[in-house]
Design a protein around this motif. Sequence first.
Motif, mmCIF file in Angstrom:
data_model
loop_
_atom_site.group_PDB
_atom_site.id
_atom_site.type_symbol
_atom_site.label_atom_id
_atom_site.label_comp_id
_atom_site.label_asym_id
_atom_site.label_seq_id
_atom_site.Cartn_x
_atom_site.Cartn_y
_atom_site.Cartn_z
ATOM 1 N N TYR A 1 6.288 27.687 4.982
ATOM 2 C CA TYR A 1 5.599 26.464 5.393
ATOM 3 C C TYR A 1 5.213 25.631 4.166
ATOM 4 O O TYR A 1 5.426 24.418 4.127
ATOM 5 C CB TYR A 1 4.357 26.772 6.214
ATOM 6 N N ARG A 2 4.669 26.296 3.172
ATOM 7 C CA ARG A 2 4.245 25.566 1.976
ATOM 8 C C ARG A 2 5.430 24.954 1.236
ATOM 9 O O ARG A 2 5.312 23.886 0.645
ATOM 10 C CB ARG A 2 3.438 26.495 1.065
ATOM 11 N N ARG B 1 3.767 24.180 11.410
ATOM 12 C CA ARG B 1 2.330 24.204 11.092
ATOM 13 C C ARG B 1 1.588 25.211 11.968
ATOM 14 O O ARG B 1 0.740 25.958 11.486
ATOM 15 C CB ARG B 1 1.731 22.811 11.246
ATOM 16 N N TYR C 1 2.380 28.656 10.759
ATOM 17 C CA TYR C 1 1.637 28.867 9.508
ATOM 18 C C TYR C 1 0.172 29.205 9.786
ATOM 19 O O TYR C 1 -0.355 30.183 9.254
ATOM 20 C CB TYR C 1 1.761 27.610 8.645
ATOM 21 N N THR D 1 4.001 31.990 5.418
ATOM 22 C CA THR D 1 3.127 31.091 4.669
ATOM 23 C C THR D 1 3.900 30.394 3.550
ATOM 24 O O THR D 1 3.792 29.174 3.371
ATOM 25 C CB THR D 1 1.927 31.871 4.095
ATOM 26 N N ALA D 2 4.700 31.162 2.801
ATOM 27 C CA ALA D 2 5.481 30.591 1.710
ATOM 28 C C ALA D 2 6.498 29.569 2.239
ATOM 29 O O ALA D 2 6.697 28.509 1.630
ATOM 30 C CB ALA D 2 6.189 31.700 0.936
ATOM 31 N N GLN E 1 6.289 21.558 2.875
ATOM 32 C CA GLN E 1 5.289 20.476 2.866
ATOM 33 C C GLN E 1 5.676 19.353 1.966
ATOM 34 O O GLN E 1 6.243 19.373 0.997
ATOM 35 C CB GLN E 1 3.921 21.003 2.469
#
Length: 162
Positions: free
Chosen positions: A158-159, A126, A129, A155-156, A162
């Motif tokens: 981390y997402r 996190r 990110y 970013t990709a 999730q």
Amino acid sequence: FGTPNAWIIACLVFLIGVTIRHYFNSIHARKGRPNWTWAVTVILFIAIAWLSSAPGFDGDVEQAEAVPLTRYEMRFAQAEGFEQAHEIVQGRCAMCHARAPAWDGLRWAPKGVLLETRADVARNARAIYLQAGVSHAMPPANITDIPQEDRALLTAWYRAGQ
């Protein structure tokens, strides 16, 4: 609050309040001036300053790698794009965020954030990110020249976790 020693620092701040209050209570009760309280207060303040920038006690890299991943860490370590994210972090972030930073002038990792092992990267997903992917706050002044494509990969990743 950004250090593992925060609870000790809070206790020392409380004790500083006690020493200062004792000094003024003694003066107002006309029982003399206990000047020793100022020396104790200064010593406590120096201890707070040292503790607020002291490193955590995380051992060495080999010990860190031997610890099994938590469920949270496993989620990000198994997420799509982790290998690329880990490679980016190792090349752009780990020189400062290491147990023994290689960057001149750093004695320990900024804010105690370690990014040397796979678990370190997954644990701090996190923060990576937010700091490197979204806000571009890290590295400061983009000193390691992270391209926008790498930030998009972080970013990709981390997402995906999730």
